[in-house]
Design an enzyme around this catalytic site. Structure first.
Site, PDB file in Angstrom:
ATOM      1  N   ASP A   1      32.168 -12.337  78.587  1.00  0.00           N
ATOM      2  CA  ASP A   1      31.704 -12.618  79.945  1.00  0.00           C
ATOM      3  C   ASP A   1      32.903 -12.756  80.896  1.00  0.00           C
ATOM      4  O   ASP A   1      34.036 -13.003  80.458  1.00  0.00           O
ATOM      5  CB  ASP A   1      30.870 -13.911  79.954  1.00  0.00           C
ATOM      6  CG  ASP A   1      30.170 -14.129  81.292  1.00  0.00           C
ATOM      7  OD1 ASP A   1      29.890 -13.140  81.999  1.00  0.00           O
ATOM      8  OD2 ASP A   1      29.896 -15.299  81.638  1.00  0.00           O
ATOM      9  N   ASN A   2      32.619 -12.607  82.179  1.00  0.00           N
ATOM     10  CA  ASN A   2      33.610 -12.870  83.254  1.00  0.00           C
ATOM     11  C   ASN A   2      34.850 -12.000  83.149  1.00  0.00           C
ATOM     12  O   ASN A   2      35.941 -12.446  83.485  1.00  0.00           O
ATOM     13  CB  ASN A   2      34.047 -14.357  83.232  1.00  0.00           C
ATOM     14  CG  ASN A   2      32.889 -15.321  83.277  1.00  0.00           C
ATOM     15  OD1 ASN A   2      32.603 -16.002  82.286  1.00  0.00           O
ATOM     16  ND2 ASN A   2      32.206 -15.377  84.392  1.00  0.00           N
TER      17      ASN A   2
ATOM     18  N   GLU B   1      27.625 -15.367  88.008  1.00  0.00           N
ATOM     19  CA  GLU B   1      26.417 -16.196  87.964  1.00  0.00           C
ATOM     20  C   GLU B   1      26.079 -16.834  89.317  1.00  0.00           C
ATOM     21  O   GLU B   1      26.937 -17.435  89.946  1.00  0.00           O
ATOM     22  CB  GLU B   1      26.535 -17.294  86.887  1.00  0.00           C
ATOM     23  CG  GLU B   1      27.829 -18.123  86.884  1.00  0.00           C
ATOM     24  CD  GLU B   1      28.914 -17.568  85.958  1.00  0.00           C
ATOM     25  OE1 GLU B   1      28.946 -16.344  85.728  1.00  0.00           O
ATOM     26  OE2 GLU B   1      29.733 -18.373  85.473  1.00  0.00           O
TER      27      GLU B   1
ATOM     28  N   ASP C   1      33.172 -16.671  76.017  1.00  0.00           N
ATOM     29  CA  ASP C   1      32.884 -17.225  77.347  1.00  0.00           C
ATOM     30  C   ASP C   1      33.585 -18.571  77.525  1.00  0.00           C
ATOM     31  O   ASP C   1      33.079 -19.448  78.200  1.00  0.00           O
ATOM     32  CB  ASP C   1      31.359 -17.352  77.539  1.00  0.00           C
ATOM     33  CG  ASP C   1      30.983 -17.612  78.984  1.00  0.00           C
ATOM     34  OD1 ASP C   1      31.789 -17.312  79.878  1.00  0.00           O
ATOM     35  OD2 ASP C   1      29.862 -18.119  79.211  1.00  0.00           O
TER      36      ASP C   1
ATOM     37  N   LYS D   1      39.508 -18.184  80.059  1.00  0.00           N
ATOM     38  CA  LYS D   1      39.721 -16.735  80.095  1.00  0.00           C
ATOM     39  C   LYS D   1      41.034 -16.297  79.451  1.00  0.00           C
ATOM     40  O   LYS D   1      41.121 -15.186  78.931  1.00  0.00           O
ATOM     41  CB  LYS D   1      39.589 -16.236  81.537  1.00  0.00           C
ATOM     42  CG  LYS D   1      38.263 -16.667  82.203  1.00  0.00           C
ATOM     43  CD  LYS D   1      37.016 -16.462  81.330  1.00  0.00           C
ATOM     44  CE  LYS D   1      35.853 -17.342  81.749  1.00  0.00           C
ATOM     45  NZ  LYS D   1      34.746 -17.373  80.741  1.00  0.00           N
TER      46      LYS D   1
HETATM   47  N1  SAM Z   1      28.635 -19.936  77.490  1.00  0.00           N
HETATM   48  C1  SAM Z   1      28.180 -20.955  78.434  1.00  0.00           C
HETATM   49  C2  SAM Z   1      26.934 -20.467  79.125  1.00  0.00           C
HETATM   50  O1  SAM Z   1      26.915 -19.302  79.557  1.00  0.00           O
HETATM   51  O2  SAM Z   1      25.971 -21.226  79.244  1.00  0.00           O
HETATM   52  C3  SAM Z   1      29.228 -21.294  79.453  1.00  0.00           C
HETATM   53  C4  SAM Z   1      30.566 -21.673  78.880  1.00  0.00           C
HETATM   54  S1  SAM Z   1      31.722 -22.262  80.095  1.00  0.00           S
HETATM   55  C5  SAM Z   1      32.015 -20.862  81.088  1.00  0.00           C
HETATM   56  C6  SAM Z   1      33.231 -22.399  79.153  1.00  0.00           C
HETATM   57  C7  SAM Z   1      33.261 -23.564  78.203  1.00  0.00           C
HETATM   58  O3  SAM Z   1      34.272 -23.342  77.233  1.00  0.00           O
HETATM   59  C8  SAM Z   1      33.582 -24.904  78.831  1.00  0.00           C
HETATM   60  O4  SAM Z   1      32.544 -25.806  78.532  1.00  0.00           O
HETATM   61  C9  SAM Z   1      34.896 -25.346  78.182  1.00  0.00           C
HETATM   62  O5  SAM Z   1      34.977 -26.739  77.961  1.00  0.00           O
HETATM   63  C10 SAM Z   1      34.867 -24.573  76.886  1.00  0.00           C
HETATM   64  N2  SAM Z   1      36.172 -24.194  76.338  1.00  0.00           N
HETATM   65  C11 SAM Z   1      37.203 -23.640  77.026  1.00  0.00           C
HETATM   66  N3  SAM Z   1      38.212 -23.328  76.215  1.00  0.00           N
HETATM   67  C12 SAM Z   1      37.822 -23.681  74.960  1.00  0.00           C
HETATM   68  C13 SAM Z   1      38.437 -23.599  73.686  1.00  0.00           C
HETATM   69  N4  SAM Z   1      39.648 -23.061  73.547  1.00  0.00           N
HETATM   70  N5  SAM Z   1      37.759 -24.070  72.620  1.00  0.00           N
HETATM   71  C14 SAM Z   1      36.518 -24.597  72.770  1.00  0.00           C
HETATM   72  N6  SAM Z   1      35.887 -24.696  73.957  1.00  0.00           N
HETATM   73  C15 SAM Z   1      36.525 -24.237  75.036  1.00  0.00           C
HETATM   74 MG    MG Z   2      30.892 -17.092  81.792  1.00  0.00          MG
END
Ligand code: SAM
Ligand code: MG
Length: 214
Positions: free
Chosen positions: A169-170, A199, A141, A144
């Site tokens: 997800d997504n 969501e 998640d 993407k």
């Molecule tokens: N899983 C969470 C929830 O459902 O409550 C939502 C996660 S949110 C959609 C995506 C998160 O992934 C963001 O906080 C972003 O900073 C983090 N993120 C994106 N790419 C990443 C990466 N390559 N490594 C670590 N974190 C990452």
């Molecule tokens: Mg998501």
């Protein structure tokens, strides 16, 4: 003073949720995001699908890619059997700081290891740093365009066993076309789509569950 959305989400948890009660934490976040400010949590509707997969797999080891404020972390960790471990990766330190407090408010810090940094840096080090053999469940998640390369890294570093489950997800919104094409066409996976909604909206989205066949 300025506050960020994650900080306001945390305040809503501290005001409305009971310490040590994960369900009340989930409920407070969903209420905040439906009625005050949308946020990118998996949310209540897809969250029920997530819960049912976690319950079915009954994992001892879980990897979550993308913690944000810890909403899905709390949902997953609250359903884990005793002694199970969830490692969750987040590269934004401000989000990680909020998530630590949300996870602690839910009383789940014993079950959760929140690791700060980029998934592609950490995945190769998980075995030696955390004594992991394989993950029973991986929840994808994060951003993407990272689902597919990180899945290939997870495979390359031997973090899956026959029967491990990837839950993404997504896959429709914002969408992960290269990942979907990969898990659906690879003979190494048995893949299934769970239709739902993005969501806190009525826009179609869903989760893809892919069992690794080895
Ligand atoms: N899983 C969470 C929830 O459902 O409550 C939502 C996660 S949110 C959609 C995506 C998160 O992934 C963001 O906080 C972003 O900073 C983090 N993120 C994106 N790419 C990443 C990466 N390559 N490594 C670590 N974190 C990452
Ligand atoms: Mg998501």
């Amino acid at each position: 003073t300025q506050s960020t959305r994650p900080q306001r989400l945390l305040s809503a948890v501290q005001k409305n949720a009971t310490r040590g009660d994960p369900r009340s934490v989930v409920k407070a976040i969903d209420h905040f995001c439906r009625h005050k400010e949308w946020a990118m949590n998996v949310g209540d509707e897809k969250g029920c699908i997530l819960d049912s997969v976690v319950t079915e797999v009954n994992p001892h080891t879980v990897l979550e890619l993308g913690t944000y404020c810890g909403y899905s972390t709390v949902r997953i960790a609250s359903l884990l059997p005793p002694h199970a471990k969830l490692i969750t990766l987040e590269f934004n330190p401000d989000y990680a700081a909020v998530a630590r407090q949300v996870i602690a408010w839910a009383g789940l810090e014993e079950k959760v290891q929140l690791v700060e940094g980029a998934s592609s840096d950490w995945i190769p080090k998980l075995k030696e740093q955390f004594g992991i053999q394989t993950f029973d469940l991986v929840f994808l998640d994060h951003w993407k365009d990272r689902y597919l390369p990180d899945t290939k890294l997870i495979e390359e570093f031997g973090l899956l066993r026959k029967g491990s489950v990837l839950l993404a997800d997504n896959v429709i919104c914002p969408g992960t076309p290269d990942y979907l094409e990969y898990v659906r066409s690879s003979p190494q996976y048995k893949s299934q789509y769970f239709k739902s909604h993005l969501e806190y909206t009525k826009v179609e989205d869903g989760l893809e569950k892919s069992v690794f066949l080895g």
